[in-house]
Scaffold this motif. Structure first.
Motif, PDB file in Angstrom:
ATOM      1  N   ALA A  24       0.791  -1.443  -0.086  1.00 23.24           N
ATOM      2  CA  ALA A  24      -0.169  -0.050   0.217  1.00 23.24           C
ATOM      3  C   ALA A  24       0.821   1.463   0.086  1.00 23.24           C
ATOM      4  O   ALA A  24       0.512   2.055  -0.616  1.00 23.24           O
ATOM      5  CB  ALA A  24      -0.920   0.121   1.166  1.00 23.24           C
ATOM      6  N   ALA A  25       1.778   1.132   0.901  1.00 26.35           N
ATOM      7  CA  ALA A  25       2.645   2.526   0.748  1.00 26.35           C
ATOM      8  C   ALA A  25       3.491   2.540  -0.612  1.00 26.35           C
ATOM      9  O   ALA A  25       3.703   3.703  -0.788  1.00 26.35           O
ATOM     10  CB  ALA A  25       3.864   2.465   1.919  1.00 26.35           C
ATOM     11  N   LEU A  26       3.857   1.597  -1.152  1.00 23.96           N
ATOM     12  CA  LEU A  26       4.663   1.569  -2.329  1.00 23.96           C
ATOM     13  C   LEU A  26       3.682   2.227  -3.606  1.00 23.96           C
ATOM     14  O   LEU A  26       3.971   3.169  -4.221  1.00 23.96           O
ATOM     15  CB  LEU A  26       5.277   0.330  -2.744  1.00 23.96           C
ATOM     16  CG  LEU A  26       6.405  -0.079  -2.050  1.00 23.96           C
ATOM     17  CD1 LEU A  26       6.747  -1.652  -2.260  1.00 23.96           C
ATOM     18  CD2 LEU A  26       7.576   0.712  -2.040  1.00 23.96           C
ATOM     19  N   THR A  27       2.435   1.472  -3.409  1.00 24.30           N
ATOM     20  CA  THR A  27       1.503   2.087  -4.344  1.00 24.30           C
ATOM     21  C   THR A  27       1.419   3.632  -4.270  1.00 24.30           C
ATOM     22  O   THR A  27       1.053   4.228  -5.186  1.00 24.30           O
ATOM     23  CB  THR A  27       0.126   1.375  -4.164  1.00 24.30           C
ATOM     24  OG1 THR A  27       0.436  -0.149  -4.603  1.00 24.30           O
ATOM     25  CG2 THR A  27      -0.911   1.658  -5.288  1.00 24.30           C
ATOM     26  N   GLU A  28       0.911   4.076  -2.956  1.00 25.59           N
ATOM     27  CA  GLU A  28       0.670   5.545  -2.700  1.00 25.59           C
ATOM     28  C   GLU A  28       2.015   6.266  -3.054  1.00 25.59           C
ATOM     29  O   GLU A  28       1.702   7.409  -3.639  1.00 25.59           O
ATOM     30  CB  GLU A  28       0.491   5.677  -1.292  1.00 25.59           C
ATOM     31  CG  GLU A  28       0.050   6.903  -0.743  1.00 25.59           C
ATOM     32  CD  GLU A  28       1.064   7.983  -0.759  1.00 25.59           C
ATOM     33  OE1 GLU A  28       0.824   9.165  -0.843  1.00 25.59           O
ATOM     34  OE2 GLU A  28       2.225   7.778  -0.174  1.00 25.59           O
ATOM     35  N   PHE A  29       3.137   5.788  -2.865  1.00 26.10           N
ATOM     36  CA  PHE A  29       4.286   6.566  -3.226  1.00 26.10           C
ATOM     37  C   PHE A  29       4.308   6.658  -4.802  1.00 26.10           C
ATOM     38  O   PHE A  29       4.578   7.925  -5.276  1.00 26.10           O
ATOM     39  CB  PHE A  29       5.710   6.001  -2.823  1.00 26.10           C
ATOM     40  CG  PHE A  29       6.893   6.489  -3.214  1.00 26.10           C
ATOM     41  CD1 PHE A  29       7.505   7.490  -2.626  1.00 26.10           C
ATOM     42  CD2 PHE A  29       7.498   6.057  -4.505  1.00 26.10           C
ATOM     43  CE1 PHE A  29       8.606   7.905  -2.974  1.00 26.10           C
ATOM     44  CE2 PHE A  29       8.740   6.686  -4.808  1.00 26.10           C
ATOM     45  CZ  PHE A  29       9.344   7.608  -4.122  1.00 26.10           C
ATOM     46  N   LEU A  30       4.167   5.717  -5.581  1.00 23.67           N
ATOM     47  CA  LEU A  30       4.112   5.811  -7.044  1.00 23.67           C
ATOM     48  C   LEU A  30       3.154   6.840  -7.592  1.00 23.67           C
ATOM     49  O   LEU A  30       3.138   7.681  -8.483  1.00 23.67           O
ATOM     50  CB  LEU A  30       3.723   4.431  -7.670  1.00 23.67           C
ATOM     51  CG  LEU A  30       4.892   3.328  -7.931  1.00 23.67           C
ATOM     52  CD1 LEU A  30       4.529   2.292  -8.626  1.00 23.67           C
ATOM     53  CD2 LEU A  30       5.807   4.399  -8.982  1.00 23.67           C
ATOM     54  N   GLN A  31       1.824   6.833  -6.872  1.00 23.11           N
ATOM     55  CA  GLN A  31       0.748   7.818  -7.370  1.00 23.11           C
ATOM     56  C   GLN A  31       1.130   9.315  -7.106  1.00 23.11           C
ATOM     57  O   GLN A  31       1.043   9.891  -7.703  1.00 23.11           O
ATOM     58  CB  GLN A  31      -0.559   7.561  -6.472  1.00 23.11           C
ATOM     59  CG  GLN A  31      -1.152   6.192  -7.073  1.00 23.11           C
ATOM     60  CD  GLN A  31      -1.921   6.185  -8.499  1.00 23.11           C
ATOM     61  OE1 GLN A  31      -2.178   7.221  -8.799  1.00 23.11           O
ATOM     62  NE2 GLN A  31      -2.078   4.892  -8.939  1.00 23.11           N
ATOM     63  N   ARG A  32       1.895   9.334  -5.938  1.00 22.77           N
ATOM     64  CA  ARG A  32       2.081  10.874  -5.483  1.00 22.77           C
ATOM     65  C   ARG A  32       3.511  11.368  -6.264  1.00 22.77           C
ATOM     66  O   ARG A  32       3.350  12.385  -6.796  1.00 22.77           O
ATOM     67  CB  ARG A  32       2.517  10.690  -3.969  1.00 22.77           C
ATOM     68  CG  ARG A  32       2.876  12.125  -3.446  1.00 22.77           C
ATOM     69  CD  ARG A  32       3.140  12.236  -2.014  1.00 22.77           C
ATOM     70  NE  ARG A  32       4.622  11.464  -1.820  1.00 22.77           N
ATOM     71  CZ  ARG A  32       4.603  10.041  -1.066  1.00 22.77           C
ATOM     72  NH1 ARG A  32       3.488   9.676  -0.623  1.00 22.77           N
ATOM     73  NH2 ARG A  32       5.974   9.797  -0.905  1.00 22.77           N
ATOM     74  N   GLU A  33       4.389  10.393  -6.537  1.00 29.16           N
ATOM     75  CA  GLU A  33       5.945  10.870  -7.096  1.00 29.16           C
ATOM     76  C   GLU A  33       6.071  10.498  -8.715  1.00 29.16           C
ATOM     77  O   GLU A  33       6.660  11.275  -9.587  1.00 29.16           O
ATOM     78  CB  GLU A  33       6.964  10.057  -6.356  1.00 29.16           C
ATOM     79  CG  GLU A  33       6.998  10.415  -4.737  1.00 29.16           C
ATOM     80  CD  GLU A  33       7.107  12.236  -4.796  1.00 29.16           C
ATOM     81  OE1 GLU A  33       7.727  12.926  -5.575  1.00 29.16           O
ATOM     82  OE2 GLU A  33       7.101  12.587  -3.792  1.00 29.16           O
ATOM     83  N   PHE A  34       4.948   9.577  -8.912  1.00 32.73           N
ATOM     84  CA  PHE A  34       5.101   8.996 -10.598  1.00 32.73           C
ATOM     85  C   PHE A  34       3.719   8.921 -11.047  1.00 32.73           C
ATOM     86  O   PHE A  34       3.339   7.749 -11.786  1.00 32.73           O
ATOM     87  CB  PHE A  34       6.057   8.039 -10.781  1.00 32.73           C
ATOM     88  CG  PHE A  34       7.469   8.231 -10.050  1.00 32.73           C
ATOM     89  CD1 PHE A  34       8.303   8.809 -11.119  1.00 32.73           C
ATOM     90  CD2 PHE A  34       8.013   7.725  -9.098  1.00 32.73           C
ATOM     91  CE1 PHE A  34       9.730   9.090 -10.825  1.00 32.73           C
ATOM     92  CE2 PHE A  34       9.144   7.963  -8.436  1.00 32.73           C
ATOM     93  CZ  PHE A  34      10.037   8.418  -9.392  1.00 32.73           C
ATOM     94  N   ALA A  35       2.948  10.064 -10.652  1.00 37.89           N
ATOM     95  CA  ALA A  35       1.710   9.849 -11.264  1.00 37.89           C
ATOM     96  C   ALA A  35       1.388   9.652 -12.978  1.00 37.89           C
ATOM     97  O   ALA A  35       0.523   9.091 -13.281  1.00 37.89           O
ATOM     98  CB  ALA A  35       0.727  11.219 -11.044  1.00 37.89           C
ATOM     99  N   GLN A  36       2.516  10.031 -13.380  1.00 45.59           N
ATOM    100  CA  GLN A  36       2.142   9.861 -15.119  1.00 45.59           C
ATOM    101  C   GLN A  36       2.117   8.508 -15.616  1.00 45.59           C
ATOM    102  O   GLN A  36       1.853   8.132 -16.441  1.00 45.59           O
ATOM    103  CB  GLN A  36       3.550  10.611 -15.748  1.00 45.59           C
ATOM    104  CG  GLN A  36       4.817  10.177 -15.728  1.00 45.59           C
ATOM    105  CD  GLN A  36       5.589  10.836 -14.319  1.00 45.59           C
ATOM    106  OE1 GLN A  36       4.769  11.212 -13.098  1.00 45.59           O
ATOM    107  NE2 GLN A  36       6.899  10.865 -14.193  1.00 45.59           N
TER     108      GLN A  36
END
Length: 136
Positions: free
Chosen positions: A4-16
């Motif tokens: 969950a934390a890795l997914t949230e990080f991807l969404q926040r930092e690499f939304a593209q």
């Protein structure tokens, strides 16, 4: 960091690109990641392109490192070698199993084995090195 934390990080930092990937598992040695294959990932002939497979390997090892050191956005790839071994199965997502081989203070080394979903034979294998910023 867990899935969950890795997914949230991807969404926040690499939304593209975040929606292209799904974190499946954080394992004892790394992470398992899915590339949701779409038309933009295909090359002429309908197979998944090399750049799409590179992206999967790169994201997989990056997240494997972050799963151990936390959300360090500035860890960067310094080297990658990738072997394309066979054509991915048509119409299937790709799964990368990233494995950390060494996690040091300034460098992390690992590999990613990529398979078509539901298949045993790998389609590609990548070896990657990352630079970890000071203080991470």
């Amino acid at each position: 960091m867990d899935c969950a934390a890795l997914t949230e990080f991807l969404q926040r930092e690499f939304a593209q690109v975040a929606d292209d990937f799904e974190v499946l598992a954080v394992t004892a040695t790394g992470v398992d990641i899915r590339l949701r294959v779409a038309g933009r990932h295909l090359r002429p002939g309908g197979t998944v392109s090399g750049p799409a497979m590179f992206a999967l390997a790169d994201v997989a090892l990056y997240l494997a490192i972050l799963s151990r050191i936390g959300p360090v956005a500035l860890a960067v790839t310094t080297n990658c070698a990738i072997d394309f071994m066979r054509r991915p199965a048509a119409g299937r997502d790709l799964i990368a199993e990233a494995r950390l081989l060494k996690l040091g203070r300034v460098l992390a080394v690992g590999d990613a084995l990529i398979r078509s979903e539901g298949e045993d034979a790998p389609v590609a294998r990548a070896g990657l090195t990352y630079s970890i910023p000071p203080g991470a």
